[in-house]
Write a protein that holds these residues in place. Structure first.
Motif, PDB file in Angstrom:
ATOM      1  N   UNK A  85       0.692  -1.168   0.152  1.00 31.74           N
ATOM      2  CA  UNK A  85       0.193   0.053   0.052  1.00 31.74           C
ATOM      3  C   UNK A  85       0.819   1.239  -0.141  1.00 31.74           C
ATOM      4  N   UNK A  86       2.002   0.994   0.752  1.00 30.27           N
ATOM      5  CA  UNK A  86       2.877   2.584   0.718  1.00 30.27           C
ATOM      6  C   UNK A  86       3.963   2.534  -0.166  1.00 30.27           C
ATOM      7  N   UNK A  87       4.010   1.578  -0.967  1.00 28.64           N
ATOM      8  CA  UNK A  87       5.019   1.293  -2.047  1.00 28.64           C
ATOM      9  C   UNK A  87       6.460   1.333  -1.522  1.00 28.64           C
ATOM     10  N   UNK A  88       6.422   0.917  -0.164  1.00 26.80           N
ATOM     11  CA  UNK A  88       7.480   0.997   0.591  1.00 26.80           C
ATOM     12  C   UNK A  88       8.830   0.138   0.124  1.00 26.80           C
ATOM     13  N   UNK A  89      10.042   0.850   0.128  1.00 29.71           N
ATOM     14  CA  UNK A  89      11.337   0.116  -0.294  1.00 29.71           C
ATOM     15  C   UNK A  89      12.442   0.473   0.650  1.00 29.71           C
ATOM     16  N   UNK A  90      12.883  -0.667   1.179  1.00 28.22           N
ATOM     17  CA  UNK A  90      13.632  -0.383   2.404  1.00 28.22           C
ATOM     18  C   UNK A  90      14.944   0.714   1.907  1.00 28.22           C
ATOM     19  N   UNK A  91      15.529   1.529   2.926  1.00 26.63           N
ATOM     20  CA  UNK A  91      16.510   2.561   2.308  1.00 26.63           C
ATOM     21  C   UNK A  91      17.810   1.586   2.235  1.00 26.63           C
ATOM     22  N   UNK A  92      18.475   1.560   1.194  1.00 26.10           N
ATOM     23  CA  UNK A  92      19.567   0.787   0.771  1.00 26.10           C
ATOM     24  C   UNK A  92      20.805   1.365   1.731  1.00 26.10           C
ATOM     25  N   UNK A  93      20.620   2.774   1.838  1.00 33.86           N
ATOM     26  CA  UNK A  93      21.720   3.245   2.816  1.00 33.86           C
ATOM     27  C   UNK A  93      21.751   2.765   4.322  1.00 33.86           C
ATOM     28  N   UNK A  94      20.795   2.672   4.621  1.00 29.36           N
ATOM     29  CA  UNK A  94      20.399   2.372   6.223  1.00 29.36           C
ATOM     30  C   UNK A  94      21.100   0.904   6.166  1.00 29.36           C
ATOM     31  N   UNK A  95      20.507   0.128   5.188  1.00 31.50           N
ATOM     32  CA  UNK A  95      20.840  -1.260   5.361  1.00 31.50           C
ATOM     33  C   UNK A  95      22.418  -1.499   5.173  1.00 31.50           C
ATOM     34  N   UNK A  96      22.983  -0.931   4.361  1.00 26.49           N
ATOM     35  CA  UNK A  96      24.401  -0.714   4.046  1.00 26.49           C
ATOM     36  C   UNK A  96      25.089  -0.557   5.565  1.00 26.49           C
ATOM     37  N   UNK A  97      24.607   0.424   6.128  1.00 31.95           N
ATOM     38  CA  UNK A  97      25.200   0.953   7.256  1.00 31.95           C
ATOM     39  C   UNK A  97      25.425   0.087   8.405  1.00 31.95           C
ATOM     40  N   UNK A  98      23.948  -0.641   8.681  1.00 31.43           N
ATOM     41  CA  UNK A  98      24.030  -1.536   9.775  1.00 31.43           C
ATOM     42  C   UNK A  98      24.422  -3.045   9.497  1.00 31.43           C
ATOM     43  N   UNK A  99      24.248  -3.302   8.322  1.00 31.60           N
ATOM     44  CA  UNK A  99      24.621  -4.848   7.910  1.00 31.60           C
ATOM     45  C   UNK A  99      26.151  -4.900   7.463  1.00 31.60           C
ATOM     46  N   UNK A 100      26.668  -3.554   7.454  1.00 25.76           N
ATOM     47  CA  UNK A 100      28.167  -3.590   6.958  1.00 25.76           C
ATOM     48  C   UNK A 100      28.306  -4.630   5.815  1.00 25.76           C
ATOM     49  N   UNK A 101      27.241  -4.794   4.825  1.00 26.07           N
ATOM     50  CA  UNK A 101      27.683  -5.532   3.574  1.00 26.07           C
ATOM     51  C   UNK A 101      26.918  -4.814   2.597  1.00 26.07           C
ATOM     52  N   UNK A 102      27.681  -4.163   1.971  1.00 28.43           N
ATOM     53  CA  UNK A 102      27.169  -3.236   0.618  1.00 28.43           C
ATOM     54  C   UNK A 102      27.035  -4.247  -0.427  1.00 28.43           C
ATOM     55  N   UNK A 103      25.992  -4.062  -1.421  1.00 25.42           N
ATOM     56  CA  UNK A 103      25.779  -4.894  -2.513  1.00 25.42           C
ATOM     57  C   UNK A 103      26.135  -4.395  -3.803  1.00 25.42           C
ATOM     58  N   UNK A 104      27.307  -3.797  -3.785  1.00 24.10           N
ATOM     59  CA  UNK A 104      27.815  -3.171  -4.834  1.00 24.10           C
ATOM     60  C   UNK A 104      29.324  -3.407  -5.226  1.00 24.10           C
ATOM     61  N   UNK A 105      29.769  -4.030  -6.331  1.00 30.93           N
ATOM     62  CA  UNK A 105      30.920  -4.170  -6.400  1.00 30.93           C
ATOM     63  C   UNK A 105      31.595  -3.054  -7.659  1.00 30.93           C
ATOM     64  N   UNK A 106      32.761  -2.801  -7.378  1.00 34.22           N
ATOM     65  CA  UNK A 106      33.312  -1.812  -8.416  1.00 34.22           C
ATOM     66  C   UNK A 106      34.442  -2.118  -9.406  1.00 34.22           C
TER      67      UNK A 106
END
Lengths: 339, 339
Positions: free
Chosen positions: A50-71
């Motif tokens: 209903x809210x079209x909610x998407x979790x904030x990737x920034x917050x997730x990366x901060x707390x889980x310490x595992x960014x899902x991006x490779x360079x």
DNA sequence: GTGAAAGCGCTAACAC
DNA sequence: GTGTTAGCGCTTTCAC
């Protein structure tokens, strides 16, 4: 009203409120980390929709310490080998839920290297793959702090970081042997910008020549643009002793053929020309180009696989691909005198 | 000891402790947001250097709400036009301190589109550029929530989101006119996978034909691989009425030429062939390819510029490039009868 | 100028 | 299973 905060994207607390549960419960259904009763699960799911909610990737990366991006760091992104390698990396990463960034290292100059490396280091990334095909790539690799998970891709083995390699030297040697076997007295070499003093293709070529006591002619240096191959081809056309040319890549080979033709030499009747890479247009060329097939996409895939292990702190060792394979087409033939 | 936490990357608190200042002060020298006394400034600087401290990108993105990453969604990344466009985007973004991610949309199927779009949306990104050159690109664009800053790149104008366009139709029309002016009765067309029912190149070609009352032959559909052009070329070679062929891109044109040649037709003596894009190898081809030069990198640059405006919530309008330019080389000529 | 306190939006730890 | 309490590492008030 279900929209709690005007105009701002919904956050997990909004979902919790709407679903009548606590924030961690929403988090649980999001991550699937713990059991949630089917009923609340549904309420949460509905609220999210209903809210079209998407979790904030920034917050997730901060707390889980595992960014899902490779360079990916590379001296180039659009030339065939580079583009294909990147395609292989991206494909595996995507299947794994990782996003891939590309940044080009314009040159091996300090400023360019620093700009590129800093840009990458300043973002939340899980690890880095560097395409060590050229001097900018090599320079970049040396600038990356050792505590960042890093893997390199190269045509020659080295021990700085785990790497996916292509046995270029072996393939180059095989190609040179093939040309020599055709009856050519020696094989000339047109080099693309090397990653170090000498790259695998040049090393393999020289080794083959020396092993057969063939003269080692002076190397011609080309750039990445086919146009530079054309100029070299014109020059080579003026030298009757040149009967076989091994080029650092297919695009250069095509330029060389063009230059040779413009200079009045027929390929392969007067001079044989071979490339490297098996570019998609190599088979379309006239004459169709003899070359070495390299599995760039596979190389990218293997590099990605290596990186995931490094990120997970598993122990890894150097990887090595199967050797690239010779593809004989019509741009090479026995020298005139032999026919 | 200066290293406060064993084995873990230093955080801002470590720097503050070592420098003997508060955390916000360190933040101030980091961002330059407020004045800090020269003396503390130096102490902080030294502490940063000593600890090799790098601020956490994840934390910054969380608190500042401005990720420094832009995403590119494309149906392809390694074909010439795509790769060059991406290069243009990356170059401008890098100069601006933005990292760029690339993700491939494998097909226009729901699953593939969803995978790609979700991947991007699940990461901290500032905005999205979609390469709307093909059906996967179009499908992806429609899946992106409207509240995400988005820009598209295309060969035809549309109004969904701000876009950087190339005036393909005009250029195609010019090319077709040129061929007609040479004396050809009509011009056949080999199309690459179109982004919609019909793309700009096809539209321009048809418009030119209709305007001159020339017959509009049936279109041949090629894929992205030059090999598919070759098959079409062979087929075209069996039809004597075909004297001029306009191809959707250079790589296909090269395949078509190859097929035509294999089928016993000479280019341009028997049939003229023109491409589109001005691929780096187009001038090396034999015969050198008549084509249309497109400034893909510039297109990428303009798209990036648009996106930054959208991200900054400035009002923007549709952009348009200068028209691509005709490059006449040797693969086109007057038909046999006219000479 | 500078520090203390308060979050950013989420997940992890810990009771119940 | 579920809620309460704590942070993750920064930047941003807001006093002083």
């Amino acid at each position: 009203m279900s929209v709690a905060r005007e105009n701002k994207p919904p956050v997990i607390a909004d979902v919790a409120r709407l679903a009548g549960v606590s924030v961690p419960t929403v988090s649980r259904v999001l991550t699937g980390a713990a059991k949630v009763s089917p009923e609340k699960q549904k309420r949460v799911q509905d609220a999210i929709a209903e809210l079209h909610f998407r979790p904030s990737a920034a917050a997730r990366a901060l707390v889980s310490r595992q960014p899902r991006i490779i360079a990916v760091l590379a001296g180039n992104t659009s030339r065939y080998g580079y583009a294909e390698t990147i395609r292989g990396i991206e494909e595996s990463a995507r299947a794994d839920g990782y996003l891939v960034t590309i940044t080009v290292v314009e040159s091996a100059e300090h400023d360019d290297v620093d700009t590129a490396v800093s840009l990458v280091l300043d973002q939340p990334i899980a690890g880095i793959i560097v395409l060590k095909f050229d001097p900018p790539g090599v320079a970049a690799l040396h600038k990356i702090p050792t505590d960042i998970p890093t893997v390199s891709i190269s045509g020659v083995r080295e021990n700085l970081v785990p790497q996916a390699v292509l046995a270029e030297a072996d393939a180059a040697r095989e190609m040179t042997d093939y040309l020599l076997d055709l009856g050519h007295r020696t094989v000339h070499h047109v080099r693309v910008p090397p990653s170090r003093r000498e790259d695998g293709r040049t090393t393999g070529w020289r080794a083959a020549l020396l092993a057969r006591d063939a003269p080692v002619p002076e190397i011609s240096d080309a750039g990445w643009d086919p146009e530079s191959g054309r100029a070299i081809g014109r020059e080579l056309a003026t030298r009757p002793e040149v009967t076989a040319v091994f080029c650092g890549n297919d695009e250069i080979a095509m330029g060389v053929i063009r230059g040779l033709t413009e200079g009045g030499r027929a390929v392969p009747a007067d001079v044989s020309v071979a490339g490297f890479d098996d570019h998609p247009l190599a088979a379309m060329w006239s004459p169709p180009l003899t070359t070495v097939r390299q599995d760039f996409a596979g190389l990218g895939t293997r590099a990605y696989g290596l990186l995931t292990k490094v990120v997970a702190r598993e122990t890894v060792r150097k990887y090595s691909s199967e050797r690239p394979s010779l593809v004989v087409r019509e741009s090479t033939a026995a020298p005139r005198g032999d026919r």
